[in-house]
Design a protein around this motif. Structure first.
Motif, PDB file in Angstrom:
ATOM      1  N   SER A   1       0.809  -1.226   0.000  1.00 45.60           N
ATOM      2  CA  SER A   1       0.000   0.000   0.000  1.00 45.60           C
ATOM      3  C   SER A   1       0.838   1.271   0.000  1.00 45.60           C
ATOM      4  N   ASN A   2       2.111   1.173   0.401  1.00 42.18           N
ATOM      5  CA  ASN A   2       2.913   2.394   0.524  1.00 42.18           C
ATOM      6  C   ASN A   2       4.303   2.296  -0.115  1.00 42.18           C
ATOM      7  N   ARG A   3       4.557   1.188  -0.843  1.00 45.80           N
ATOM      8  CA  ARG A   3       5.918   0.926  -1.337  1.00 45.80           C
ATOM      9  C   ARG A   3       6.443   2.039  -2.244  1.00 45.80           C
ATOM     10  N   LEU A   4       5.619   2.505  -3.176  1.00 43.78           N
ATOM     11  CA  LEU A   4       6.073   3.550  -4.099  1.00 43.78           C
ATOM     12  C   LEU A   4       6.430   4.825  -3.344  1.00 43.78           C
ATOM     13  N   ALA A   5       5.530   5.264  -2.469  1.00 47.01           N
ATOM     14  CA  ALA A   5       5.756   6.512  -1.730  1.00 47.01           C
ATOM     15  C   ALA A   5       6.991   6.411  -0.838  1.00 47.01           C
ATOM     16  N   ARG A   6       7.139   5.278  -0.147  1.00 44.38           N
ATOM     17  CA  ARG A   6       8.290   5.097   0.751  1.00 44.38           C
ATOM     18  C   ARG A   6       9.601   5.071  -0.040  1.00 44.38           C
ATOM     19  N   SER A   7       9.613   4.349  -1.163  1.00 47.36           N
ATOM     20  CA  SER A   7      10.823   4.251  -1.993  1.00 47.36           C
ATOM     21  C   SER A   7      11.205   5.618  -2.561  1.00 47.36           C
ATOM     22  N   ALA A   8      10.194   6.374  -3.002  1.00 50.40           N
ATOM     23  CA  ALA A   8      10.454   7.719  -3.522  1.00 50.40           C
ATOM     24  C   ALA A   8      10.998   8.615  -2.409  1.00 50.40           C
ATOM     25  N   GLY A   9      10.442   8.467  -1.209  1.00 51.51           N
ATOM     26  CA  GLY A   9      10.919   9.244  -0.063  1.00 51.51           C
ATOM     27  C   GLY A   9      12.379   8.950   0.246  1.00 51.51           C
ATOM     28  N   LEU A  10      12.761   7.685   0.187  1.00 56.86           N
ATOM     29  CA  LEU A  10      14.161   7.293   0.427  1.00 56.86           C
ATOM     30  C   LEU A  10      15.075   7.879  -0.648  1.00 56.86           C
ATOM     31  N   ALA A  11      14.613   7.860  -1.898  1.00 63.98           N
ATOM     32  CA  ALA A  11      15.418   8.412  -3.004  1.00 63.98           C
ATOM     33  C   ALA A  11      15.632   9.916  -2.825  1.00 63.98           C
ATOM     34  N   VAL A  12      14.575  10.612  -2.438  1.00 64.01           N
ATOM     35  CA  VAL A  12      14.668  12.053  -2.204  1.00 64.01           C
ATOM     36  C   VAL A  12      15.617  12.347  -1.040  1.00 64.01           C
ATOM     37  N   ALA A  13      15.507  11.559   0.033  1.00 66.78           N
ATOM     38  CA  ALA A  13      16.363  11.764   1.204  1.00 66.78           C
ATOM     39  C   ALA A  13      17.838  11.516   0.869  1.00 66.78           C
ATOM     40  N   ALA A  14      18.096  10.582  -0.046  1.00 61.71           N
ATOM     41  CA  ALA A  14      19.475  10.267  -0.434  1.00 61.71           C
ATOM     42  C   ALA A  14      20.076  11.367  -1.308  1.00 61.71           C
ATOM     43  N   LYS A  15      19.229  12.014  -2.122  1.00 68.19           N
ATOM     44  CA  LYS A  15      19.725  13.025  -3.060  1.00 68.19           C
ATOM     45  C   LYS A  15      18.699  14.148  -3.200  1.00 68.19           C
ATOM     46  N   PRO A  16      18.509  14.968  -2.154  1.00 70.61           N
ATOM     47  CA  PRO A  16      17.484  16.015  -2.209  1.00 70.61           C
ATOM     48  C   PRO A  16      17.737  17.010  -3.339  1.00 70.61           C
ATOM     49  N   GLY A  17      16.713  17.230  -4.164  1.00 69.23           N
ATOM     50  CA  GLY A  17      16.832  18.157  -5.282  1.00 69.23           C
ATOM     51  C   GLY A  17      17.535  17.560  -6.488  1.00 69.23           C
ATOM     52  N   GLY A  18      18.024  16.325  -6.343  1.00 71.60           N
ATOM     53  CA  GLY A  18      18.810  15.724  -7.411  1.00 71.60           C
ATOM     54  C   GLY A  18      18.134  14.559  -8.091  1.00 71.60           C
ATOM     55  N   THR A  19      16.840  14.355  -7.821  1.00 69.23           N
ATOM     56  CA  THR A  19      16.098  13.282  -8.483  1.00 69.23           C
ATOM     57  C   THR A  19      14.975  13.902  -9.322  1.00 69.23           C
ATOM     58  N   SER A  20      14.295  13.057 -10.086  1.00 64.85           N
ATOM     59  CA  SER A  20      13.158  13.561 -10.866  1.00 64.85           C
ATOM     60  C   SER A  20      11.911  13.687  -9.985  1.00 64.85           C
ATOM     61  N   PHE A  21      12.024  13.298  -8.713  1.00 70.81           N
ATOM     62  CA  PHE A  21      10.885  13.385  -7.782  1.00 70.81           C
ATOM     63  C   PHE A  21      10.881  14.754  -7.106  1.00 70.81           C
ATOM     64  N   ASN A  22      10.764  15.811  -7.901  1.00 73.44           N
ATOM     65  CA  ASN A  22      10.773  17.159  -7.340  1.00 73.44           C
ATOM     66  C   ASN A  22       9.761  18.032  -8.092  1.00 73.44           C
ATOM     67  N   PRO A  23       8.600  18.313  -7.468  1.00 77.23           N
ATOM     68  CA  PRO A  23       8.285  17.984  -6.083  1.00 77.23           C
ATOM     69  C   PRO A  23       7.852  16.534  -5.918  1.00 77.23           C
ATOM     70  N   LEU A  24       7.957  16.046  -4.676  1.00 75.42           N
ATOM     71  CA  LEU A  24       7.363  14.762  -4.320  1.00 75.42           C
ATOM     72  C   LEU A  24       6.063  15.070  -3.591  1.00 75.42           C
ATOM     73  N   LEU A  25       4.944  14.634  -4.187  1.00 75.37           N
ATOM     74  CA  LEU A  25       3.628  14.839  -3.562  1.00 75.37           C
ATOM     75  C   LEU A  25       3.116  13.500  -3.048  1.00 75.37           C
ATOM     76  N   ILE A  26       2.927  13.400  -1.747  1.00 73.64           N
ATOM     77  CA  ILE A  26       2.413  12.180  -1.117  1.00 73.64           C
ATOM     78  C   ILE A  26       0.949  12.437  -0.779  1.00 73.64           C
ATOM     79  N   PHE A  27       0.052  11.605  -1.312  1.00 70.45           N
ATOM     80  CA  PHE A  27      -1.370  11.857  -1.043  1.00 70.45           C
ATOM     81  C   PHE A  27      -2.074  10.569  -0.608  1.00 70.45           C
ATOM     82  N   GLY A  28      -3.191  10.754   0.097  1.00 69.15           N
ATOM     83  CA  GLY A  28      -3.969   9.619   0.586  1.00 69.15           C
ATOM     84  C   GLY A  28      -4.919  10.070   1.672  1.00 69.15           C
ATOM     85  N   ASN A  29      -5.793   9.172   2.109  1.00 70.07           N
ATOM     86  CA  ASN A  29      -6.778   9.500   3.132  1.00 70.07           C
ATOM     87  C   ASN A  29      -6.119   9.730   4.492  1.00 70.07           C
TER      88      ASN A  29
END
Length: 475
Positions: free
Chosen positions: A153-181
């Motif tokens: 249920s959260n694998r994509l968001a968690r993996s993207a979060g780890l990628a951003v944390a490893a290289k902030p501003g240096g990935t294609s996940f910028n911005p990273l928008l996490i959404f859900g209930n």
């Protein structure tokens, strides 16, 4: 060869560049423009009061050394502070800052001695009366990737979060928008990203803030005529995390200022992380130019956890609390509470508390009692979409008819009832309600609510409509 303002300042920059961090040099010295050199006084232009104050707070010594090397002991530094009445104004004026007080005076330069006492920063997070120039991250260290358990249920968001944390501003996940209930871990994951970045890159400025608090700060800045300082403060952040960005809905001024901040951060390779209770495509009353930028990076959804993930979450919670519980009880709770992580952990906390306070053994029967009460007391969220469905079903029409432009009396009344109940049962703004129910404006919603109130007190049949629908929505 006579010295010019530009040559003197360029030599100062060479010295400064060798003595501070590259990122600090880029942020605080590259934007400065040398303007003129008069009587051993170098005039430099800086973007804002906040900028000047930060230089005075952190770099006054190195500025003094650099300028003394170039112009001798009698050197003076004059700041020209560019001020603007509105963001993007093409006619800036400069500000004079006497030693005792400040007044804005057009076209006057400012002689500020290099040993000038630094002033308090226009930092929105500073408590009035308390001197504190450090930008605190506002992060909760208890929210980490370690205790954010991975599942389908959260694998994509968690993996993207780890990628951003490893290289902030240096990935294609910028911005990273996490959404859900609600209760699925958006805030937890947002904090975890920030905490991990601070661990890996201590020199980076990371800031977590809710969209609601951001809006309050902006309103306060406008009141105090500090709008530009507010903008510049947020433009120096390396990693900006904004929680519940849907709260900006309908707030055009705040959206406008965030648009400029977002553009600056993105263009300068800074990381932006956002959370929302819905995907960009479903956001109401957010300007299209902002929505398009939300889609530049990655939108990752957090879904309801599956059974295996729910079991893992419960076991992890019990392990962290040092509690041992039979697997059959854990499985029972996981099977019966499916909505979100917050309710799942709430149920296990209630069970432990009941057992501890009443000195009862944790049994399956006790778990049944707790879960039954917990599920019964958990109110289902009533959305505008759900209200439209209930009202449409009640009047035996489809939602498209309810939202249509027709002026037929029974359809108009159904639409007005939907607007009335949306205002009563949700926290949505009038503008948001109108936008979702047939693309009407806030004035139409206000008129609908008044009409329903009037008809309820004068029309017996209409009052029955209100009572019947209220019962359906309150189940």
């Amino acid at each position: 060869m006579s010295k010019t303002a530009k040559s003197v300042w360029n030599n100062c920059l060479l010295f400064i560049k060798d003595n501070i961090q590259p990122q600090a040099y880029k942020t605080w010295f590259e934007p400065i423009v040398a303007v003129k050199l008069t009587d051993n006084a170098l005039s430099i232009q800086v973007p804002s009061k906040f900028f000047y104050e930060w230089l005075e707070e952190h770099y006054v010594k190195i500025l003094k050394v650099a300028l003394t090397k170039e112009l001798g002991e009698t050197a003076k530094l004059v700041y020209i502070i560019k001020m603007e009445n509105t963001y993007g104004n093409k006619q800036p004026f400069t500000e004079k800052i006497p030693s005792s007080h400040r007044t804005a005076v057009k076209s006057q330069d400012v002689d500020i001695p290099l040993n000038n006492k630094s002033r308090e920063l226009k930092n929105p997070f500073i408590i009035p009366g308390i001197r504190n120039v450090k930008i605190e991250s506002q992060l909760n260290p208890n929210y980490s990737f370690e205790n954010f358990l991975e599942g389908d249920s959260n694998r994509l968001a968690r993996s993207a979060g780890l990628a951003v944390a490893a290289k902030p501003g240096g990935t294609s996940f910028n911005p990273l928008l996490i959404f859900g209930n609600v209760g699925l871990g958006k805030t937890h994951l947002a904090h975890a990203i920030g905490v991990d970045i601070k661990d890996k890159y201590p020199e980076k400025t990371v800031l977590y803030i809710s969209a609601e608090k951001f809006t309050q700060q902006y309103i306060e800045a406008v009141k105090k005529n500090n709008r530009n300082d507010f903008i510049h403060f947020y433009q120096i952040i390396d990693v900006l995390i904004i929680d519940d960005v849907q709260f900006l809905s309908g707030k055009s001024g705040t959206q406008d200022v965030f648009f400029h901040i977002f553009n600056h951060l993105h263009q300068n390779g800074k990381q932006v992380v956002l959370t929302s209770d819905k995907a960009p495509v479903d956001m109401q009353d957010i300007e299209q130019r902002l929505l398009s930028r939300f889609k530049w990076g990655l939108s990752a959804e957090l879904q309801n956890p599956d059974f295996e993930t729910r079991v893992s979450i419960l076991k992890n919670k019990l392990y962290r609390d040092g509690v041992i519980m039979p697997d059959e009880i854990i499985d029972y709770i996981a099977k019966n509470i499916k909505s979100n992580v917050r309710e799942l952990e709430g149920a296990i906390i209630s069970l432990i508390a009941q057992s501890s306070f009443n000195k009862k053994e944790v049994t399956l029967d006790l778990a049944r009692v707790i879960v039954e009460k917990f599920v019964k007391n958990t109110k289902r969220e009533v959305s505008i979409d759900y209200i439209q469905k209930v009202v449409s079903d009640y009047f035996q029409m489809d939602i498209e008819t309810l939202q249509s432009k027709t002026r037929k009396r029974h359809i108009v009344q159904a639409r007005q009832l939907a607007m009335f109940f949306a205002k009563k049962f949700t926290k949505a703004s009038l503008a948001s309600i109108g936008s979702q129910i047939g693309k009407r404006d806030h004035a139409t919603v206000l008129h609908a609510c008044k009409t329903v109130d009037n008809l309820s007190s004068t029309d017996k049949q209409f009052r029955k409509y209100v009572e019947d629908i209220t019962k359906k929505l309150s189940v």
